[in-house]
Design a protein around this motif. Structure first.
Motif, PDB file in Angstrom:
ATOM      1  N   VAL A  86       0.722  -1.218  -0.142  1.00  0.00           N
ATOM      2  CA  VAL A  86       0.135   0.046   0.001  1.00  0.00           C
ATOM      3  C   VAL A  86       0.798   1.259  -0.124  1.00  0.00           C
ATOM      4  CG1 VAL A  86      -1.429   1.466   1.427  1.00  0.00           C
ATOM      5  CG2 VAL A  86      -2.046  -1.201   1.036  1.00  0.00           C
ATOM      6  N   ILE A  87       2.060   1.327   0.926  1.00  0.00           N
ATOM      7  CA  ILE A  87       2.804   2.449   0.750  1.00  0.00           C
ATOM      8  C   ILE A  87       3.528   2.572  -0.497  1.00  0.00           C
ATOM      9  CG2 ILE A  87       5.147   3.272   1.857  1.00  0.00           C
ATOM     10  CD1 ILE A  87       4.090   1.872   4.539  1.00  0.00           C
ATOM     11  N   GLY A  88       3.894   1.500  -1.116  1.00  0.00           N
ATOM     12  CA  GLY A  88       4.493   1.604  -2.280  1.00  0.00           C
ATOM     13  C   GLY A  88       3.816   2.275  -3.489  1.00  0.00           C
ATOM     14  N   VAL A  89       2.616   1.674  -3.411  1.00  0.00           N
ATOM     15  CA  VAL A  89       1.555   2.156  -4.522  1.00  0.00           C
ATOM     16  C   VAL A  89       1.115   3.820  -4.336  1.00  0.00           C
ATOM     17  CG1 VAL A  89      -0.877   1.906  -5.385  1.00  0.00           C
ATOM     18  CG2 VAL A  89       0.326   0.046  -5.057  1.00  0.00           C
ATOM     19  N   TRP A  90       1.038   4.081  -2.750  1.00  0.00           N
ATOM     20  CA  TRP A  90       0.532   5.363  -2.720  1.00  0.00           C
ATOM     21  C   TRP A  90       1.894   6.583  -3.062  1.00  0.00           C
ATOM     22  CZ3 TRP A  90       2.939   9.132   0.748  1.00  0.00           C
ATOM     23  CH2 TRP A  90       2.034  10.254   1.054  1.00  0.00           C
ATOM     24  N   LEU A  91       2.982   6.044  -2.805  1.00  0.00           N
ATOM     25  CA  LEU A  91       4.187   6.761  -2.846  1.00  0.00           C
ATOM     26  C   LEU A  91       4.536   6.965  -4.362  1.00  0.00           C
ATOM     27  CD1 LEU A  91       6.838   5.570  -0.254  1.00  0.00           C
ATOM     28  CD2 LEU A  91       5.672   7.805  -0.309  1.00  0.00           C
ATOM     29  N   PHE A  92       4.257   5.835  -5.126  1.00  0.00           N
ATOM     30  CA  PHE A  92       4.467   5.753  -6.552  1.00  0.00           C
ATOM     31  C   PHE A  92       3.369   6.777  -7.101  1.00  0.00           C
ATOM     32  CE2 PHE A  92       3.367   4.414 -10.749  1.00  0.00           C
ATOM     33  CZ  PHE A  92       4.667   4.667 -11.440  1.00  0.00           C
ATOM     34  N   ARG A  93       2.267   6.882  -7.058  1.00  0.00           N
ATOM     35  CA  ARG A  93       1.169   7.627  -7.398  1.00  0.00           C
ATOM     36  C   ARG A  93       1.308   9.110  -7.034  1.00  0.00           C
ATOM     37  NH1 ARG A  93      -3.413   5.358  -9.538  1.00  0.00           N
ATOM     38  NH2 ARG A  93      -4.603   7.223  -8.728  1.00  0.00           N
ATOM     39  N   ARG A  94       1.872   9.356  -5.976  1.00  0.00           N
ATOM     40  CA  ARG A  94       2.045  10.744  -5.588  1.00  0.00           C
ATOM     41  C   ARG A  94       3.272  11.352  -6.058  1.00  0.00           C
ATOM     42  NH1 ARG A  94       0.147  13.823  -1.474  1.00  0.00           N
ATOM     43  NH2 ARG A  94       1.726  15.124  -0.648  1.00  0.00           N
ATOM     44  N   TYR A  95       4.361  10.593  -6.330  1.00  0.00           N
ATOM     45  CA  TYR A  95       5.694  11.132  -6.842  1.00  0.00           C
ATOM     46  C   TYR A  95       6.177  10.992  -8.092  1.00  0.00           C
ATOM     47  CZ  TYR A  95       6.114  12.379  -1.802  1.00  0.00           C
ATOM     48  OH  TYR A  95       5.450  12.729  -0.507  1.00  0.00           O
ATOM     49  N   ARG A  96       5.447  10.191  -8.920  1.00  0.00           N
ATOM     50  CA  ARG A  96       5.788   9.570 -10.220  1.00  0.00           C
ATOM     51  C   ARG A  96       5.872  11.045 -11.036  1.00  0.00           C
ATOM     52  NH1 ARG A  96       1.212   5.950 -12.619  1.00  0.00           N
ATOM     53  NH2 ARG A  96      -0.621   7.166 -12.041  1.00  0.00           N
ATOM     54  N   HIS A  97       5.197  12.101 -11.005  1.00  0.00           N
ATOM     55  CA  HIS A  97       5.323  13.258 -11.925  1.00  0.00           C
ATOM     56  C   HIS A  97       5.574  12.756 -13.272  1.00  0.00           C
ATOM     57  CE1 HIS A  97       5.053  15.779  -8.293  1.00  0.00           C
ATOM     58  NE2 HIS A  97       6.198  15.009  -7.640  1.00  0.00           N
ATOM     59  N   GLY A  98       4.819  12.037 -13.750  1.00  0.00           N
ATOM     60  CA  GLY A  98       4.557  12.213 -15.304  1.00  0.00           C
ATOM     61  C   GLY A  98       5.719  10.833 -15.900  1.00  0.00           C
ATOM     62  N   ARG A  99       6.353   9.975 -14.873  1.00  0.00           N
ATOM     63  CA  ARG A  99       7.125   9.150 -15.126  1.00  0.00           C
ATOM     64  C   ARG A  99       6.288   7.943 -15.329  1.00  0.00           C
ATOM     65  NH1 ARG A  99      10.186  11.543 -10.912  1.00  0.00           N
ATOM     66  NH2 ARG A  99      12.497  11.915 -11.368  1.00  0.00           N
ATOM     67  N   HIS A 100       6.723   7.191 -16.002  1.00  0.00           N
ATOM     68  CA  HIS A 100       5.695   5.928 -16.604  1.00  0.00           C
ATOM     69  C   HIS A 100       6.638   4.709 -16.666  1.00  0.00           C
ATOM     70  CE1 HIS A 100       2.292   8.492 -17.475  1.00  0.00           C
ATOM     71  NE2 HIS A 100       3.044   9.161 -18.203  1.00  0.00           N
ATOM     72  N   LEU A 101       5.974   3.611 -16.182  1.00  0.00           N
ATOM     73  CA  LEU A 101       6.587   2.214 -16.499  1.00  0.00           C
ATOM     74  C   LEU A 101       6.113   1.545 -17.538  1.00  0.00           C
ATOM     75  CD1 LEU A 101       6.448   1.310 -12.665  1.00  0.00           C
ATOM     76  CD2 LEU A 101       8.612   1.585 -13.879  1.00  0.00           C
ATOM     77  N   ASP A 102       6.029   0.277 -17.685  1.00  0.00           N
ATOM     78  CA  ASP A 102       5.397  -0.381 -18.889  1.00  0.00           C
ATOM     79  C   ASP A 102       3.776  -0.374 -18.631  1.00  0.00           C
ATOM     80  OD1 ASP A 102       4.364  -3.333 -17.683  1.00  0.00           O
ATOM     81  OD2 ASP A 102       6.420  -2.530 -16.791  1.00  0.00           O
ATOM     82  N   SER A 103       3.026  -0.539 -19.862  1.00  0.00           N
ATOM     83  CA  SER A 103       1.810  -0.249 -19.695  1.00  0.00           C
ATOM     84  C   SER A 103       0.841  -1.243 -18.782  1.00  0.00           C
ATOM     85  CB  SER A 103       1.030  -0.404 -20.977  1.00  0.00           C
ATOM     86  OG  SER A 103       1.496  -1.651 -21.752  1.00  0.00           O
ATOM     87  N   ALA A 104       1.356  -2.532 -18.514  1.00  0.00           N
ATOM     88  CA  ALA A 104       0.645  -3.570 -17.834  1.00  0.00           C
ATOM     89  C   ALA A 104       0.697  -3.095 -16.280  1.00  0.00           C
ATOM     90  CB  ALA A 104       1.235  -4.876 -17.878  1.00  0.00           C
ATOM     91  N   THR A 105       1.955  -2.592 -15.996  1.00  0.00           N
ATOM     92  CA  THR A 105       2.114  -2.174 -14.507  1.00  0.00           C
ATOM     93  C   THR A 105       1.392  -0.962 -13.973  1.00  0.00           C
ATOM     94  OG1 THR A 105       4.333  -2.862 -14.695  1.00  0.00           O
ATOM     95  CG2 THR A 105       3.872  -1.435 -12.669  1.00  0.00           C
ATOM     96  N   GLU A 106       1.405   0.002 -15.017  1.00  0.00           N
ATOM     97  CA  GLU A 106       0.776   1.133 -14.842  1.00  0.00           C
ATOM     98  C   GLU A 106      -0.743   0.804 -14.632  1.00  0.00           C
ATOM     99  OE1 GLU A 106       1.742   4.492 -14.643  1.00  0.00           O
ATOM    100  OE2 GLU A 106       3.670   4.195 -14.930  1.00  0.00           O
ATOM    101  N   ALA A 107      -1.255   0.118 -15.424  1.00  0.00           N
ATOM    102  CA  ALA A 107      -2.940  -0.352 -15.568  1.00  0.00           C
ATOM    103  C   ALA A 107      -3.008  -0.909 -14.116  1.00  0.00           C
ATOM    104  CB  ALA A 107      -3.231  -1.275 -16.567  1.00  0.00           C
ATOM    105  N   ALA A 108      -2.194  -1.921 -13.507  1.00  0.00           N
ATOM    106  CA  ALA A 108      -2.237  -2.431 -12.360  1.00  0.00           C
ATOM    107  C   ALA A 108      -2.482  -1.501 -11.363  1.00  0.00           C
ATOM    108  CB  ALA A 108      -1.446  -3.751 -12.035  1.00  0.00           C
TER     109      ALA A 108
END
Length: 228
Positions: free
Chosen positions: A193-215
């Motif tokens: 949960v902490i990982g997802v929250w931090l990623f969604r908060r701080y990615r600032h336009g950075r993108h991983l692969d589409s499958a990971t982003e969708a998940a």
């Protein structure tokens, strides 16, 4: 293809030589427990090789807890995880970097852009996410242009929550089993949960692969402004 074929060949070799079942409790009892420094070094070496070729890191952490107890198992599991990460990273960098960057420059730029600026913190975020492949992350970082040391430090820190969870599960210390399992579940869910929250908060336009982003986007509101 070279990376895939060689890793597949290593897997077949391990199977043919009877090493497939090496990492189990019987092997730990016979070769690791009570063997002193030799047992410690052998566990890190074998665990690192197994992690490097894509076998579950969590199994190595569980067996470290079983072999050494929680505290010492946490140390050796962390070192084995780091050894596997370093091995796969440099294997990809030396074997496939020039080939892949010449043929997939856009994808490599995306990896570099995601990790750019602060490789350590972005790697930490990526390792905390409850999705994705440890092996593919190591290989992708290896063929990209990211600095090795911050990637390794971020990986080591990001591995820690799950390492704690599975070393605790595998440990035979005098802790009530219900408490041990319950604590492990809570820690596992909390780290994800902490990982997802931090990623969604701080990615600032950075993108991983589409499958990971969708998940990841399925875990919360898809509004990008709110995610930031």
């Amino acid at each position: 293809m070279v990376l895939i074929v060689t890793f597949a060949a290593i897997g077949f070799l391990i199977d043919a030589m009877g090493f497939k079942e090496a990492l189990d409790t019987h092997w730990v009892d016979a070769e690791i427990r009570g063997q002193g420094v030799r047992g410690d070094a052998l566990f890190v070496l074998v665990g690192g090789v197994f992690i490097a070729i894509g076998l579950p890191r969590q199994a190595v952490c569980f067996l470290a807890g079983y072999a050494f107890g929680f505290a010492e198992g946490l140390v050796w599991a962390s070192l084995a995880s780091l050894a596997g990460c370093v091995t796969a990273f440099f294997y990809a960098r030396f074997m496939g970097r020039d080939f892949v960057t010449a043929r997939f420059p856009d994808r490599i730029r995306r990896i570099d852009a995601f990790l750019a600026g602060n490789t350590l913190s972005m790697t930490l975020l990526m390792r905390l996410l409850p999705v994705g492949s440890n092996l593919l992350t190591n290989l992708a970082a290896g063929v990209s242009g990211v600095l090795a040391l911050p990637f390794f430090v971020g990986s080591l820190l990001g591995y820690l929550p799950q390492t704690v969870v599975f070393a605790l599960l595998g440990s035979g210390i005098s802790v009530d089993p219900v408490f041990r399992i319950g604590a492990s579940v809570v820690l596992f869910v909390a780290s994800g949960v902490i990982g997802v929250w931090l990623f969604r908060r701080y990615r600032h336009g950075r993108h991983l692969d589409s499958a990971t982003e969708a998940a990841l986007d399925e875990t919360g509101d898809d509004d990008p402004e709110q995610a930031r």
